[in-house]
Design an enzyme around this catalytic site. Structure first.
Site, PDB file in Angstrom:
ATOM      1  CB  SER A 254      -0.866   0.004   1.249  1.00 62.53           C
ATOM      2  OG  SER A 254      -0.024   0.156   2.374  1.00 62.53           O
ATOM      3  CE  LYS A 255      -2.230   6.041  -2.921  1.00 62.07           C
ATOM      4  NZ  LYS A 255      -3.048   7.092  -3.380  1.00 62.07           N
ATOM      5  NE  ARG A 256      -2.202   3.293   5.164  1.00 63.61           N
ATOM      6  CZ  ARG A 256      -2.021   2.161   5.828  1.00 63.61           C
ATOM      7  NH1 ARG A 256      -1.203   2.103   6.845  1.00 63.61           N
ATOM      8  NH2 ARG A 256      -2.686   1.080   5.479  1.00 63.61           N
ATOM      9  CG  MET A 258       5.957  -0.654  -1.576  1.00 62.26           C
ATOM     10  SD  MET A 258       7.699  -0.914  -1.503  1.00 62.26           S
ATOM     11  CE  MET A 258       7.812  -2.235  -0.336  1.00 62.26           C
TER      12      MET A 258
END
Ligand code: GLU
Length: 518
Positions: A254-256, A258
């Site tokens: 997930s963006k958070r 990685m």
């Protein structure tokens, strides 16, 4: 029947590595079978839609070399390829199901549905649509719809039993029909839901293999019910494993946690072929176990049955390593130089001697993992005038005598090859009876402006006589000027501070910290 695969990304943001991953596998399957690879944009979520995301998806596929055979730009026999342009098709298909009694118009208001859910919660039941709209007669439905009353269209799904499908990798997957509950097909704004649009499009576009991310496994039984309602044959379903973070829990990337943006990897100087190669190792491997393989290699060997489900980990370190191998071993020097062209331009580094660039590249490429790092390493070779950082200036300050000697020695040297340069430097250090570094480090600084550069002999040989003498000369000049710090950032900051100070003085205000006592 020719194999047709597709990707169906939603243009809602920065294209995600997951889209590239699914795209790669669909591309490989279609190419291997001599079939077609379709791009369809699922843009029916108008709240999350971003026009520029569309262009970014196209640019990403182009950069990666995963070119579709049909799509919004190219067209094709089953267009349009944007779902927002296919609304009439979905409505017509919903109509068919309504006429056959397989779907119905439901008129509950949002408030009514909310009250229903509250009541279900109160009674400890699973929340979900309870099928109350089924009772309305076809005539009544038609009348209210004709009167313009807002409504959705729902699929009539079985209450009991199970619906299943065979996933190529997972085998039989079944879910109880009680979990499905008259899925909405058309929303009150006339837009289709994902379920209706995906089934209608996959069927009309002749898709034979629906290969997509694992998160859609539980939606597939709904799709199966829809295929059955239409009387259509099922495609082959393949759900790819989720890419995972390299953390202990191996959570879904997930963006958070990685960087999931393909564009960001491009900007860091990851090569498209390295990213593809890396994604190709996510749940898949070459039959011969090779780690470095091209897109064509993957296509030639691709067999979706060999995909393994063991949670592939998106490990950035591995990606960078693989990229380094492409920089070092896979690309020829000439090809690498070609890739670097825009990067050099962006840094205002001009190359007027192609051989010099290739020689320098040859020396620095084992030291970089990305194109961006490679440009950092090359920059000292190409900058017309070096700037010396603090550490570098200290080294120069202590080495004026050595540099003067070496300037004379190099001026007298005829051949700038490895052996001769090496011998000259060794002899000199020996005669001075000082440790090697005392001479080599300032020389490295004089040649590159930094203490972190490749071996001095390599530097001198690559730069050749003219550049070597020019740079030693520049360094001596700067030493004789007392080593001023010419860092433009710092100079700018100083100039700005001075200007502010002058303004303050003009307005008669005292600078902070000044007191009345003189
Ligand atoms: N629009 C969906 C997505 O972005 C497509 C899912 C599918 O491939 O069916 O993931």
């Amino acid at each position: 029947m020719p194999v047709v695969t597709r990707i169906a990304p939603s243009p809602t943001g920065d294209p995600h590595v997951g889209t590239a991953y699914v795209g790669l596998f669909n591309y490989a399957l279609a190419r291997k079978a001599g079939g077609r690879f379709v791009l369809r944009l699922e843009d029916t979520d108008r709240q999350r839609y971003q026009a520029e995301a569309e262009d970014r998806i196209l640019a990403m596929l182009d950069w990666l070399g995963l070119r579709p055979d049909e799509g919004p730009e190219l067209g094709g026999p089953h267009g349009p390829y944007r779902q927002s342009e296919r609304l009439a098709i979905y409505r017509a298909h919903a109509e068919i199901l309504i006429e056959e009694g397989q779907a119905y118009r439901a008129f509950e208001t949002p408030e009514e549905l909310e009250a229903m859910r509250r009541e279900q919660r109160r009674l400890g039941k699973d929340p979900g649509y309870d099928g109350r709209g089924r009772a309305l007669s076809a005539e009544e439905q038609a009348r209210r719809a004709a009167a313009g009353e807002p409504h959705v269209v729902r699929l009539r799904t079985p209450d009991a039993g199970e619906t299943g499908f065979v996933d190529l990798l997972r085998g039989e997957v079944r879910i109880p029909n009680a979990e499905i509950r008259d899925t909405v097909l058309l929303k009150s704004d006339g837009y289709p839901t994902y379920h209706l649009a995906v089934v209608v499009d996959d069927h009309l576009m002749g898709v034979t293999h629906v290969m997509r991310a694992e998160e859609w496994v539980t939606s597939t039984p709904i799709h199966v019910l829809l295929y059955q309602a239409f009387g259509w044959a099922l495609p082959t379903f393949v759900h790819l494993p989720l890419l995972r973070n390299p953390d202990a829990n191996k959570t879904k990337i997930s963006k958070r946690k990685m960087d999931t943006s393909v564009e960001s990897y491009r900007q860091q100087g990851i090569l498209p072929e390295a990213l593809l190669n890396f994604l190709g190792t996510m749940g898949w491997s070459m039959p011969d176990g090779r780690e470095v393989f091209s897109l064509d290699d993957m296509v030639a060997a691709f067999d979706p049955a060999r995909i393994s489900l063991g949670g592939p980990v998106f490990d950035l370190k591995r990606l960078r390593h693989l990229n380094a191998r492409y920089l070092r071993d896979v690309l020829s020097l000439e090809a690498l130089a070609e890739r670097l062209r825009p990067w050099l331009e962006a840094r205002d580094l001009t190359v007027d001697d192609e051989d010099y660039l290739l020689d320098a590249l040859d020396v620095v490429r084992p030291r970089a993992e990305t194109l961006s790092e490679l440009v950092d390493q090359l920059s000292p070779f190409l900058q017309p005038r070096l700037r010396y950082d603090d550490d570098a200036r200290r080294r120069l300050a202590a080495a004026q005598g050595y540099l003067e000697d070496l300037e004379r020695a190099f001026a007298a040297l005829e051949w700038f090859d490895d052996d001769d340069v090496d011998e000259l430097l060794r002899d000199y250090v020996q005669r001075q009876a000082v440790p090697m570094g005392k001479v080599m480090m300032p020389l490295r600084v004089a040649l590159t402006g930094t203490t972190q550069a490749p071996g001095v002999v390599d530097l001198v040989v690559i730069m050749g006589k003219e550049r070597t003498l020019e740079r030693i000369g520049q360094a001596l000049q700067v030493i004789s000027e007392g080593l001023p710090d010419d860092d433009p950032e710092r100079l700018k900051a100083e100039a700005e501070a001075a200007a502010k100070e002058a303004q303050r003085a003009k307005r008669g205000r005292r600078p902070v910290g000044a007191t009345d006592r003189g």
